[in-house]
Design a protein around this motif. Structure first.
Motif, PDB file in Angstrom:
ATOM      1  N   ASN A 149       0.826  -1.202   0.000  1.00  0.00           N
ATOM      2  CA  ASN A 149       0.000   0.000   0.000  1.00  0.00           C
ATOM      3  C   ASN A 149       0.860   1.251   0.000  1.00  0.00           C
ATOM      4  O   ASN A 149       0.537   2.237  -0.670  1.00  0.00           O
ATOM      5  CB  ASN A 149      -0.933   0.008   1.214  1.00  0.00           C
ATOM      6  CG  ASN A 149      -2.301  -0.540   0.891  1.00  0.00           C
ATOM      7  OD1 ASN A 149      -3.173   0.167   0.434  1.00  0.00           O
ATOM      8  ND2 ASN A 149      -2.481  -1.826   1.119  1.00  0.00           N
ATOM      9  N   GLN A 162       2.053   1.621  -3.447  1.00  0.00           N
ATOM     10  CA  GLN A 162       0.968   1.995  -4.347  1.00  0.00           C
ATOM     11  C   GLN A 162       0.689   3.488  -4.277  1.00  0.00           C
ATOM     12  O   GLN A 162       0.453   4.141  -5.301  1.00  0.00           O
ATOM     13  CB  GLN A 162      -0.296   1.208  -3.991  1.00  0.00           C
ATOM     14  CG  GLN A 162      -1.448   1.418  -4.957  1.00  0.00           C
ATOM     15  CD  GLN A 162      -1.128   0.917  -6.352  1.00  0.00           C
ATOM     16  OE1 GLN A 162      -0.622  -0.188  -6.520  1.00  0.00           O
ATOM     17  NE2 GLN A 162      -1.412   1.735  -7.359  1.00  0.00           N
ATOM     18  N   ASN A 203      -6.087   3.838  -0.768  1.00  0.00           N
ATOM     19  CA  ASN A 203      -4.885   3.234  -0.194  1.00  0.00           C
ATOM     20  C   ASN A 203      -4.484   3.908   1.110  1.00  0.00           C
ATOM     21  O   ASN A 203      -3.983   3.256   2.027  1.00  0.00           O
ATOM     22  CB  ASN A 203      -3.733   3.314  -1.201  1.00  0.00           C
ATOM     23  CG  ASN A 203      -3.953   2.394  -2.381  1.00  0.00           C
ATOM     24  OD1 ASN A 203      -4.296   1.226  -2.223  1.00  0.00           O
ATOM     25  ND2 ASN A 203      -3.777   2.907  -3.584  1.00  0.00           N
TER      26      ASN A 203
END
Length: 417
Positions: A122, A125, A268
């Motif tokens: 995450n 990301q 996210n």
């Protein structure tokens, strides 16, 4: 050869504890980062080992002889007393308990690793979405400051995310502002982390500090608003448009592309917060920790059977070596799982979140501000491979009638229509 990482290398790594899996012998004798290095200070492990040592020494060395070697009347040795009243169970007798606690321990470890792994990806990301936006910004917006004025809000959001996580964790552990692991309150942290990096203006920091809503959502809104303003900016001094867009549909598509990268950042960011706020449920954690302790406590007594048949005179001391290793490995697995649930602490396996933030800032600055324009002049292109020649310019060539069909059948290749 084992990996040789300098301090400079480690600072740039999110996970600083790197190793070469092919160097199995070298890794086997490492101390730093192994489960033994952090379980050695766990009190429960030493309590279990001491209990087994008491059982072992009483079993082997307690006798009913006085100093002169005469038998003490009415005395019963520890071994005889335990044999009569508390027959040590074998490991086979404990098999159901050992199986249950092994399953619970491995499942707990796997669940903790899922949190650890998802937190890592995450974080990447979020940074990846910002990098994707900067690629499109550089290709479309001509002015450096225009690209930076859009991207800086997204970089600031990432830094605020890790500040929020660290601040909450530190306060829950009783740390005060100014202590080692506390990042500081907003008015102290923001000028240092956001102002010095030219990510936000003092007015923007003041507004965010007093904003009662979600700071990340506001920053994403600012980024999209700034993007629309830059698209509609007036012509530059040389008469060129401020962006490489040729139509309204291009502008709409460009904004959509950027929004498709910015909006998932909210998902996210929220997911990363929730991973730390919703760890493995406490009843399951408590069950695993308690079950491990009490099963190992029973095993500390059961391991006496490893020292030889109770009914025979033969005995060994193998349990004094096997049981401590069992305790250290088992508690090491539990301790490792506990550490992976909180990947932003100060443990050896925790993430270096500054590697996330510094890497993103450096790449965003380079992508938005550094000049690296590619000339459109053909002489700057590399030659085509294998001696191939570029296609001729057919735009000025006279138009010819359709060439006669090829092939024996009058159609295409081999007579195909």
């Amino acid at each position: 050869m084992p990996l040789i990482l300098t301090e400079e290398h480690t600072k740039r790594l999110v996970i600083g504890l790197q190793y070469d899996a092919n160097e199995s012998l070298h890794n086997m004798f490492k101390w730093r980062g192994t489960i033994f290095s952090f379980v050695i200070a766990k009190p429960a492990a030493w309590v279990l080992i001491i209990i087994h040592v008491i059982f072992w020494s009483s079993w082997h060395y307690h006798s009913c002889l006085d100093a002169s070697g005469e038998a003490i009347e009415g005395c019963v040795t520890t071994r005889e007393f335990l044999k009569r009243n508390f027959y040590p169970p074998s490991l086979r007798d404990l098999a159901p308990l050992i199986g249950a606690f092994t399953f619970g321990m491995i499942f707990y470890l796997q669940s903790s690793y899922v949190i650890y792994r998802d937190f890592y990806f995450n974080g990447h990301q979020i940074a990846g979405n910002v990098k994707n936006v900067t690629i499109v910004l550089r290709a479309v917006l001509r002015r450096k400051e225009a690209r930076w004025n859009v991207a800086r809000h997204l970089v600031a959001s990432q830094r605020i995310l890790y500040w929020e996580v660290q601040k909450r964790r530190s306060e829950w552990h009783g740390d005060l502002p100014g202590e080692k692991y506390h990042p500081g309150v907003w008015n102290d942290w923001a000028p240092r982390a956001l102002g010095e990096a030219s990510l936000l203006t003092p007015q923007e920091m003041d507004y965010l500090g007093g904003f009662a809503g979600n700071k990340h959502m506001l920053l994403y809104t600012w980024a999209i608003e700034q993007l629309r303003e830059e698209i509609g900016a007036p012509l530059l001094g040389n008469g060129q448009r401020a962006c490489h867009l040729r139509s309204d549909s291009d502008e709409s598509h460009f904004v959509t592309q950027c929004c498709n990268q910015i909006l998932p950042m909210r998902d996210n960011t929220a997911r990363l917060h929730q991973m730390l706020l919703v760890p493995i449920p406490f009843p399951y954690y408590h069950l695993v920790e308690t079950m491990v302790f009490f099963v190992l406590l029973l095993m500390s007594y059961s391991f006496i059977n490893l020292n030889g048949a109770i009914s025979s005179a033969f005995s060994s001391h193998i349990s004094i070596f096997v049981f401590p290793i069992t305790v250290l490995v088992t508690n090491g697995i539990i301790e490792m799982a506990n550490m992976m649930q909180d990947p932003l602490g100060d443990d050896i396996v925790d993430f270096n979140h500054e590697a996330y933030t510094n890497d993103l800032l450096d790449l965003t600055l380079a992508q938005c501000l550094l000049s690296a324009h590619k000339s459109a002049h053909a002489a700057t292109y590399p030659p085509l491979p294998h001696g191939m020649k570029p296609d001729e310019d057919l735009s000025a060539a006279p138009r010819h009638e359709q060439p006669p069909p090829s092939g024996p059948g009058g159609g295409g290749v081999n007579g195909a229509p």
